[in-house]
Scaffold this active site. Structure first.
Site, PDB file in Angstrom:
ATOM      1  N   TYR A 132       0.796  -1.228   0.000  1.00  0.00           N
ATOM      2  CA  TYR A 132       0.000   0.000   0.000  1.00  0.00           C
ATOM      3  C   TYR A 132       0.832   1.285   0.000  1.00  0.00           C
ATOM      4  O   TYR A 132       0.272   2.376   0.020  1.00  0.00           O
ATOM      5  CB  TYR A 132      -0.938   0.003   1.216  1.00  0.00           C
ATOM      6  CG  TYR A 132      -1.929  -1.141   1.195  1.00  0.00           C
ATOM      7  CD1 TYR A 132      -2.891  -1.228   0.202  1.00  0.00           C
ATOM      8  CD2 TYR A 132      -1.884  -2.153   2.146  1.00  0.00           C
ATOM      9  CE1 TYR A 132      -3.793  -2.285   0.162  1.00  0.00           C
ATOM     10  CE2 TYR A 132      -2.785  -3.212   2.130  1.00  0.00           C
ATOM     11  CZ  TYR A 132      -3.729  -3.269   1.133  1.00  0.00           C
ATOM     12  OH  TYR A 132      -4.614  -4.309   1.087  1.00  0.00           O
ATOM     13  N   ASN A 158     -13.131   4.178  -1.705  1.00  0.00           N
ATOM     14  CA  ASN A 158     -12.306   2.978  -1.541  1.00  0.00           C
ATOM     15  C   ASN A 158     -12.997   2.143  -0.478  1.00  0.00           C
ATOM     16  O   ASN A 158     -12.903   2.450   0.713  1.00  0.00           O
ATOM     17  CB  ASN A 158     -10.879   3.328  -1.124  1.00  0.00           C
ATOM     18  CG  ASN A 158     -10.005   2.078  -1.068  1.00  0.00           C
ATOM     19  OD1 ASN A 158     -10.508   0.954  -1.000  1.00  0.00           O
ATOM     20  ND2 ASN A 158      -8.694   2.274  -1.096  1.00  0.00           N
ATOM     21  N   HIS A 202     -15.240  -6.655  -1.768  1.00  0.00           N
ATOM     22  CA  HIS A 202     -15.364  -8.033  -2.228  1.00  0.00           C
ATOM     23  C   HIS A 202     -16.481  -8.798  -1.537  1.00  0.00           C
ATOM     24  O   HIS A 202     -16.659  -9.991  -1.787  1.00  0.00           O
ATOM     25  CB  HIS A 202     -14.021  -8.752  -2.005  1.00  0.00           C
ATOM     26  CG  HIS A 202     -12.837  -7.906  -2.362  1.00  0.00           C
ATOM     27  ND1 HIS A 202     -12.597  -7.469  -3.644  1.00  0.00           N
ATOM     28  CD2 HIS A 202     -11.844  -7.361  -1.588  1.00  0.00           C
ATOM     29  CE1 HIS A 202     -11.501  -6.712  -3.645  1.00  0.00           C
ATOM     30  NE2 HIS A 202     -11.035  -6.626  -2.419  1.00  0.00           N
ATOM     31  N   ASP A 214     -25.917  -1.651  -2.860  1.00  0.00           N
ATOM     32  CA  ASP A 214     -27.317  -1.209  -2.888  1.00  0.00           C
ATOM     33  C   ASP A 214     -27.428   0.257  -2.471  1.00  0.00           C
ATOM     34  O   ASP A 214     -28.222   1.017  -3.040  1.00  0.00           O
ATOM     35  CB  ASP A 214     -28.172  -2.075  -1.964  1.00  0.00           C
ATOM     36  CG  ASP A 214     -28.408  -3.476  -2.515  1.00  0.00           C
ATOM     37  OD1 ASP A 214     -28.141  -3.706  -3.710  1.00  0.00           O
ATOM     38  OD2 ASP A 214     -28.849  -4.337  -1.741  1.00  0.00           O
ATOM     39  N   HIS A 230      -8.787   1.760  -5.740  1.00  0.00           N
ATOM     40  CA  HIS A 230      -7.975   0.818  -4.961  1.00  0.00           C
ATOM     41  C   HIS A 230      -6.524   1.246  -5.074  1.00  0.00           C
ATOM     42  O   HIS A 230      -6.020   1.463  -6.188  1.00  0.00           O
ATOM     43  CB  HIS A 230      -8.163  -0.614  -5.459  1.00  0.00           C
ATOM     44  CG  HIS A 230      -9.572  -1.063  -5.302  1.00  0.00           C
ATOM     45  ND1 HIS A 230     -10.103  -1.361  -4.073  1.00  0.00           N
ATOM     46  CD2 HIS A 230     -10.574  -1.189  -6.206  1.00  0.00           C
ATOM     47  CE1 HIS A 230     -11.376  -1.663  -4.223  1.00  0.00           C
ATOM     48  NE2 HIS A 230     -11.694  -1.565  -5.511  1.00  0.00           N
ATOM     49  N   SER A 260      -3.892  -0.543  -4.289  1.00  0.00           N
ATOM     50  CA  SER A 260      -3.127  -1.651  -4.883  1.00  0.00           C
ATOM     51  C   SER A 260      -3.826  -2.121  -6.164  1.00  0.00           C
ATOM     52  O   SER A 260      -5.004  -1.829  -6.392  1.00  0.00           O
ATOM     53  CB  SER A 260      -3.043  -2.813  -3.888  1.00  0.00           C
ATOM     54  OG  SER A 260      -4.341  -3.335  -3.616  1.00  0.00           O
ATOM     55  N   ARG A 273      -9.804 -11.050  -4.437  1.00  0.00           N
ATOM     56  CA  ARG A 273      -9.837  -9.587  -4.610  1.00  0.00           C
ATOM     57  C   ARG A 273     -10.196  -9.189  -6.036  1.00  0.00           C
ATOM     58  O   ARG A 273     -10.287  -8.005  -6.359  1.00  0.00           O
ATOM     59  CB  ARG A 273      -8.475  -8.975  -4.242  1.00  0.00           C
ATOM     60  CG  ARG A 273      -8.100  -9.154  -2.791  1.00  0.00           C
ATOM     61  CD  ARG A 273      -6.844  -8.364  -2.438  1.00  0.00           C
ATOM     62  NE  ARG A 273      -6.221  -8.889  -1.243  1.00  0.00           N
ATOM     63  CZ  ARG A 273      -6.568  -8.552   0.007  1.00  0.00           C
ATOM     64  NH1 ARG A 273      -7.496  -7.643   0.212  1.00  0.00           N
ATOM     65  NH2 ARG A 273      -5.966  -9.100   1.048  1.00  0.00           N
TER      66      ARG A 273
END
Ligand code: CA2
Length: 157
Positions: A35, A86, A92, A99, A112, A114, A123
């Site tokens: 990260y 993010n 996931h 929703d 994201h 990464s 992922r």
């Protein structure tokens, strides 16, 4: 909404919600090989400066709780024109987050830090991407800059 063309609307609030999900408060403290070493405050500052350069502002919210994130999305309906998100690990897993995004009908840029597609199989799927206008992965915290720029462009202002 994905793929649609929006008209310029002078009454749109010139504000974006910058929303970060679980564990992103730990950015810069661990796993720098995945990260980077920038902190959440650095990412939020970058988003804010990018927005300000275009005459916009941001409201930054981070939470480790799904319901708090959903409440922030609902609240954005009244005073924001788009959402930079993010979702962290909820990317996931969370139908509820998806929703909520679909329910407020604001353009979403999913970020994201990464490159999730170069990581574990679990992922590779995102519940959010199907309701996002823009998806950015693997650009480090610069992803927040690109997301803000792209959302403002999509909003046509
Ligand atoms: O790459 C991203 O931005 C992610 O959304 C980050 C999530 C991960 O579950 C997603 O698959 C991809 C994890 C956020 C946790 O961040 C940490 C940062 C430093 C130390 C520990 C966790």
């Amino acid at each position: 909404m994905a793929g649609s063309v929006r008209q310029v609307d002078a009454s749109l609030p010139r504000r974006l919600l910058v929303l970060n999900g679980p564990n992103l408060n730990l950015l810069g403290t661990r796993e720098p090989s995945v990260y980077g070493s920038d902190t959440l405050a650095d990412a939020e500052r970058l988003a804010g400066e990018t927005a300000a350069a275009a005459g916009w502002d941001v409201r930054c919210v981070q939470s480790n709780h799904e319901g708090v994130l959903i409440d922030a999305i609902h609240a954005a309906r009244t005073d924001c024109s788009g959402i930079v998100l993010n979702p962290g690990g909820l990317t996931h897993t969370s139908v509820a987050l998806r929703d909520a995004l679909a329910g407020v009908d604001l353009p979403v840029a999913e970020v994201h830090i990464s490159n999730v597609h170069r990581r574990e199989e679990f992922r590779h799927h995102s519940y959010v991407s199907g309701v996002a206008e823009v998806v950015i992965a693997g650009a480090g915290i610069n992803g927040y800059r690109y997301a803000v720029q792209q959302l403002i462009a999509v909003l046509g202002t």
